[in-house]
Design a protein around this motif. Structure first.
Motif, PDB file in Angstrom:
ATOM      1  N   GLU A 152      61.840 -26.158  67.707  1.00 29.10           N
ATOM      2  CA  GLU A 152      62.921 -25.857  68.660  1.00 29.10           C
ATOM      3  C   GLU A 152      63.299 -24.381  68.609  1.00 29.10           C
ATOM      4  OE1 GLU A 152      66.269 -28.247  67.496  1.00 29.10           O
ATOM      5  OE2 GLU A 152      65.231 -30.136  67.963  1.00 29.10           O
ATOM      6  N   ALA A 153      63.294 -23.811  67.398  1.00 27.04           N
ATOM      7  CA  ALA A 153      63.860 -22.469  67.219  1.00 27.04           C
ATOM      8  C   ALA A 153      62.857 -21.348  67.485  1.00 27.04           C
ATOM      9  CB  ALA A 153      64.430 -22.337  65.801  1.00 27.04           C
ATOM     10  N   VAL A 154      61.636 -21.464  66.969  1.00 31.54           N
ATOM     11  CA  VAL A 154      60.774 -20.271  66.985  1.00 31.54           C
ATOM     12  C   VAL A 154      59.392 -20.457  67.609  1.00 31.54           C
ATOM     13  CG1 VAL A 154      61.953 -19.382  64.928  1.00 31.54           C
ATOM     14  CG2 VAL A 154      59.781 -20.573  64.632  1.00 31.54           C
ATOM     15  N   ARG A 155      59.050 -21.665  68.052  1.00 34.32           N
ATOM     16  CA  ARG A 155      57.709 -21.815  68.632  1.00 34.32           C
ATOM     17  C   ARG A 155      57.588 -20.970  69.909  1.00 34.32           C
ATOM     18  NH1 ARG A 155      54.889 -27.546  69.469  1.00 34.32           N
ATOM     19  NH2 ARG A 155      56.419 -27.797  71.126  1.00 34.32           N
ATOM     20  N   ASN A 156      56.467 -20.263  69.992  1.00 33.01           N
ATOM     21  CA  ASN A 156      56.183 -19.341  71.104  1.00 33.01           C
ATOM     22  C   ASN A 156      57.096 -18.120  71.110  1.00 33.01           C
ATOM     23  OD1 ASN A 156      54.003 -20.853  72.052  1.00 33.01           O
ATOM     24  ND2 ASN A 156      55.379 -22.215  73.197  1.00 33.01           N
ATOM     25  N   HIS A 157      57.732 -17.851  70.006  1.00 35.06           N
ATOM     26  CA  HIS A 157      58.546 -16.647  69.894  1.00 35.06           C
ATOM     27  C   HIS A 157      57.779 -15.567  69.128  1.00 35.06           C
ATOM     28  CE1 HIS A 157      62.762 -18.363  70.846  1.00 35.06           C
ATOM     29  NE2 HIS A 157      61.843 -19.140  71.375  1.00 35.06           N
ATOM     30  N   VAL A 158      58.068 -14.322  69.492  1.00 35.40           N
ATOM     31  CA  VAL A 158      57.401 -13.182  68.855  1.00 35.40           C
ATOM     32  C   VAL A 158      58.178 -12.765  67.597  1.00 35.40           C
ATOM     33  CG1 VAL A 158      56.717 -10.758  69.165  1.00 35.40           C
ATOM     34  CG2 VAL A 158      56.518 -12.364  71.074  1.00 35.40           C
ATOM     35  N   ILE A 159      57.444 -12.521  66.534  1.00 31.71           N
ATOM     36  CA  ILE A 159      58.051 -12.016  65.294  1.00 31.71           C
ATOM     37  C   ILE A 159      58.280 -10.518  65.481  1.00 31.71           C
ATOM     38  CG2 ILE A 159      57.741 -11.722  62.792  1.00 31.71           C
ATOM     39  CD1 ILE A 159      55.697 -14.154  63.034  1.00 31.71           C
ATOM     40  N   THR A 160      59.550 -10.139  65.568  1.00 23.09           N
ATOM     41  CA  THR A 160      59.868  -8.747  65.896  1.00 23.09           C
ATOM     42  C   THR A 160      60.074  -7.876  64.659  1.00 23.09           C
ATOM     43  OG1 THR A 160      62.195  -9.383  66.076  1.00 23.09           O
ATOM     44  CG2 THR A 160      60.902  -9.331  68.125  1.00 23.09           C
ATOM     45  N   ASP A 161      60.233  -8.519  63.531  1.00 23.84           N
ATOM     46  CA  ASP A 161      60.390  -7.746  62.296  1.00 23.84           C
ATOM     47  C   ASP A 161      60.137  -8.688  61.126  1.00 23.84           C
ATOM     48  OD1 ASP A 161      60.814  -5.599  60.666  1.00 23.84           O
ATOM     49  OD2 ASP A 161      62.998  -5.560  60.869  1.00 23.84           O
ATOM     50  N   VAL A 162      59.754  -8.112  59.997  1.00 27.15           N
ATOM     51  CA  VAL A 162      59.523  -8.944  58.828  1.00 27.15           C
ATOM     52  C   VAL A 162      59.914  -8.152  57.586  1.00 27.15           C
ATOM     53  CG1 VAL A 162      57.073  -8.293  58.785  1.00 27.15           C
ATOM     54  CG2 VAL A 162      57.791 -10.372  57.652  1.00 27.15           C
ATOM     55  N   GLU A 163      60.570  -8.847  56.660  1.00 27.78           N
ATOM     56  CA  GLU A 163      61.025  -8.200  55.428  1.00 27.78           C
ATOM     57  C   GLU A 163      60.569  -9.056  54.253  1.00 27.78           C
ATOM     58  OE1 GLU A 163      65.308  -7.321  55.399  1.00 27.78           O
ATOM     59  OE2 GLU A 163      65.328  -7.685  53.238  1.00 27.78           O
ATOM     60  N   VAL A 164      59.885  -8.442  53.307  1.00 22.58           N
ATOM     61  CA  VAL A 164      59.412  -9.167  52.122  1.00 22.58           C
ATOM     62  C   VAL A 164      60.058  -8.544  50.896  1.00 22.58           C
ATOM     63  CG1 VAL A 164      57.414  -9.852  50.732  1.00 22.58           C
ATOM     64  CG2 VAL A 164      57.201  -9.694  53.228  1.00 22.58           C
ATOM     65  N   ASN A 165      60.785  -9.345  50.145  1.00 24.63           N
ATOM     66  CA  ASN A 165      61.450  -8.833  48.941  1.00 24.63           C
ATOM     67  C   ASN A 165      60.787  -9.332  47.663  1.00 24.63           C
ATOM     68  OD1 ASN A 165      63.500  -7.454  50.435  1.00 24.63           O
ATOM     69  ND2 ASN A 165      64.354  -9.467  50.891  1.00 24.63           N
ATOM     70  N   ARG A 166      59.750 -10.134  47.813  1.00 25.71           N
ATOM     71  CA  ARG A 166      59.032 -10.639  46.641  1.00 25.71           C
ATOM     72  C   ARG A 166      57.565 -10.813  47.035  1.00 25.71           C
ATOM     73  NH1 ARG A 166      57.684 -15.467  44.034  1.00 25.71           N
ATOM     74  NH2 ARG A 166      57.925 -15.390  41.772  1.00 25.71           N
ATOM     75  N   GLU A 167      56.744  -9.861  46.614  1.00 21.31           N
ATOM     76  CA  GLU A 167      55.334  -9.849  47.035  1.00 21.31           C
ATOM     77  C   GLU A 167      54.602 -11.127  46.634  1.00 21.31           C
ATOM     78  OE1 GLU A 167      52.963  -6.050  47.474  1.00 21.31           O
ATOM     79  OE2 GLU A 167      52.189  -6.782  45.568  1.00 21.31           O
ATOM     80  N   LYS A 168      54.949 -11.642  45.427  1.00 20.80           N
ATOM     81  CA  LYS A 168      54.278 -12.860  44.941  1.00 20.80           C
ATOM     82  C   LYS A 168      54.451 -14.038  45.903  1.00 20.80           C
ATOM     83  CE  LYS A 168      53.716 -14.379  40.472  1.00 20.80           C
ATOM     84  NZ  LYS A 168      54.241 -14.733  39.129  1.00 20.80           N
ATOM     85  N   SER A 169      55.554 -14.048  46.638  1.00 23.25           N
ATOM     86  CA  SER A 169      55.818 -15.173  47.544  1.00 23.25           C
ATOM     87  C   SER A 169      54.837 -15.213  48.707  1.00 23.25           C
ATOM     88  CB  SER A 169      57.243 -15.095  48.107  1.00 23.25           C
ATOM     89  OG  SER A 169      58.186 -15.165  47.063  1.00 23.25           O
ATOM     90  N   VAL A 170      54.271 -14.058  49.081  1.00 23.39           N
ATOM     91  CA  VAL A 170      53.425 -14.031  50.278  1.00 23.39           C
ATOM     92  C   VAL A 170      51.931 -13.935  49.953  1.00 23.39           C
ATOM     93  CG1 VAL A 170      55.241 -13.145  51.780  1.00 23.39           C
ATOM     94  CG2 VAL A 170      53.728 -11.524  50.617  1.00 23.39           C
ATOM     95  N   GLY A 171      51.603 -13.636  48.707  1.00 23.02           N
ATOM     96  CA  GLY A 171      50.204 -13.725  48.275  1.00 23.02           C
ATOM     97  C   GLY A 171      49.312 -12.554  48.653  1.00 23.02           C
ATOM     98  N   VAL A 172      49.830 -11.605  49.425  1.00 19.56           N
ATOM     99  CA  VAL A 172      49.065 -10.390  49.768  1.00 19.56           C
ATOM    100  C   VAL A 172      50.011  -9.192  49.612  1.00 19.56           C
ATOM    101  CG1 VAL A 172      47.495 -11.530  51.420  1.00 19.56           C
ATOM    102  CG2 VAL A 172      49.664 -10.567  52.230  1.00 19.56           C
ATOM    103  N   PRO A 173      49.479  -7.956  49.533  1.00 22.75           N
ATOM    104  CA  PRO A 173      50.378  -6.796  49.458  1.00 22.75           C
ATOM    105  C   PRO A 173      51.353  -6.776  50.645  1.00 22.75           C
ATOM    106  CG  PRO A 173      48.119  -6.133  48.992  1.00 22.75           C
ATOM    107  CD  PRO A 173      48.063  -7.570  49.455  1.00 22.75           C
ATOM    108  N   VAL A 174      52.577  -6.334  50.375  1.00 25.42           N
ATOM    109  CA  VAL A 174      53.626  -6.369  51.401  1.00 25.42           C
ATOM    110  C   VAL A 174      53.188  -5.629  52.671  1.00 25.42           C
ATOM    111  CG1 VAL A 174      55.972  -5.607  51.964  1.00 25.42           C
ATOM    112  CG2 VAL A 174      55.504  -6.670  49.751  1.00 25.42           C
ATOM    113  N   ALA A 175      52.559  -4.453  52.512  1.00 23.50           N
ATOM    114  CA  ALA A 175      52.153  -3.659  53.680  1.00 23.50           C
ATOM    115  C   ALA A 175      51.161  -4.442  54.544  1.00 23.50           C
ATOM    116  CB  ALA A 175      51.532  -2.338  53.221  1.00 23.50           C
TER     117      ALA A 175
END
Ligand SMILES: [Zn+2]
Length: 269
Positions: free
Chosen positions: A16-39
């Motif tokens: 309901e909230a985000v399907r077909n929506h564009v990700i306009t910004d992203v902030e990562v405060n814990r690199e381990k959570s995403v599994g790849v370098p933040v950049a």
């Protein structure tokens, strides 16, 4: 830890909230959570469209229009919140994905993760999971054969993600209660009738929990009145010493292989 009903509830809220929506910004405060370098995460995720959100067992997959995917597992302590900057949770957010003025906040992702994967990495990550409880391929006959192939403690079998995927500590106890079978029984000792009751209970317990919005305590957004509706409706889980809602006897709390187990000695056999 959220299980199939909680993750299915989140999936519905996210669609309901985000399907077909564009990700306009992203902030990562814990690199381990995403599994790849933040950049790299920012480069591959920012500006992409979330084309769908699908659930597999206790995971959610955010499919991006690039073909990449974000694989979410909340594990213990993870949750998601959606809202404006003012509605940002007070807890530390390991990842924030923005959709214009609205933001998706990921909280408590310490054991949990939001891994950025390619399509083939995603397939590999999910390859070892067993069948979904609602997969039409999981017939009563297959269910019986999966449970009894090797005689093991029933609760251990129900929560083995390689056998049937999506059921954890909490709903396994509720399913056993609904089927009136003790969770510490060996699967080899179960009668055909008991196996049939467990199969039916698996569906009804999970369906009811999904319909009620699962047990997560905090809502997904300020307009969300569904999430957490199943709280307070558990028959045995976390009710050690309390009166059974059916017979009034105290619920037994014990442990098996380091996990809590709850049951009613009178109602379950
Ligand atoms: Zn009882």
């Amino acid at each position: 830890m959220p299980e199939l009903p909680e993750m299915e509830n989140y999936r519905r809220r996210l669609v309901e909230a985000v399907r077909n929506h564009v990700i306009t910004d992203v902030e990562v405060n814990r690199e381990k959570s995403v599994g790849v370098p933040v950049a790299e995460f920012v480069r591959r995720v920012n500006g992409r469209t979330v084309v769908d959100i699908v659930r597999r067992a206790k995971h959610l997959v955010f499919a991006l229009d690039s073909g990449d995917a974000l694989l979410l597992h909340l594990m213990l302590g993870g949750s998601m919140h959606y809202g404006t900057a003012v509605q940002r949770p007070l807890d530390t957010c390991q990842v924030i994905m923005s959709f214009g003025e609205q933001h998706l906040y990921f909280v408590g992702l310490r054991l949990g993760y939001l891994h950025l994967l390619t399509a083939s990495e995603l397939r590999a990550a999910l390859a070892k999971l067993g069948l979904e409880p609602f997969d039409p391929a999981l017939t009563p006959q297959l269910f019986t054969s999966l449970l009894t192939r090797r005689s093991t403690v029933l609760k251990v079998k129900l929560t083995d993600q390689h056998v049937i995927a999506g059921i954890g500590n909490r709903y396994s106890d509720e399913i056993c209660f609904a089927a009136r079978v003790l969770p510490l029984r060996k699967t080899g000792s179960l009668s055909g009738e008991e196996l049939a009751a467990l199969y039916r209970a698996m569906h009804t317990v999970l369906e009811q929990a999904i319909a009620a919005g699962g047990y997560m305590a905090s809502p997904f957004s300020t307009t969300d009145t569904t999430t957490g509706g199943y709280n307070g409706r558990f028959f045995v889980y976390n009710r050690g010493g309390e009166a059974c809602r059916v017979c009034g006897m105290p619920i037994v709390r014990t442990e098996n292989a380091g996990r809590k187990v709850f049951y009613c000695e009178v109602c379950q056999h």
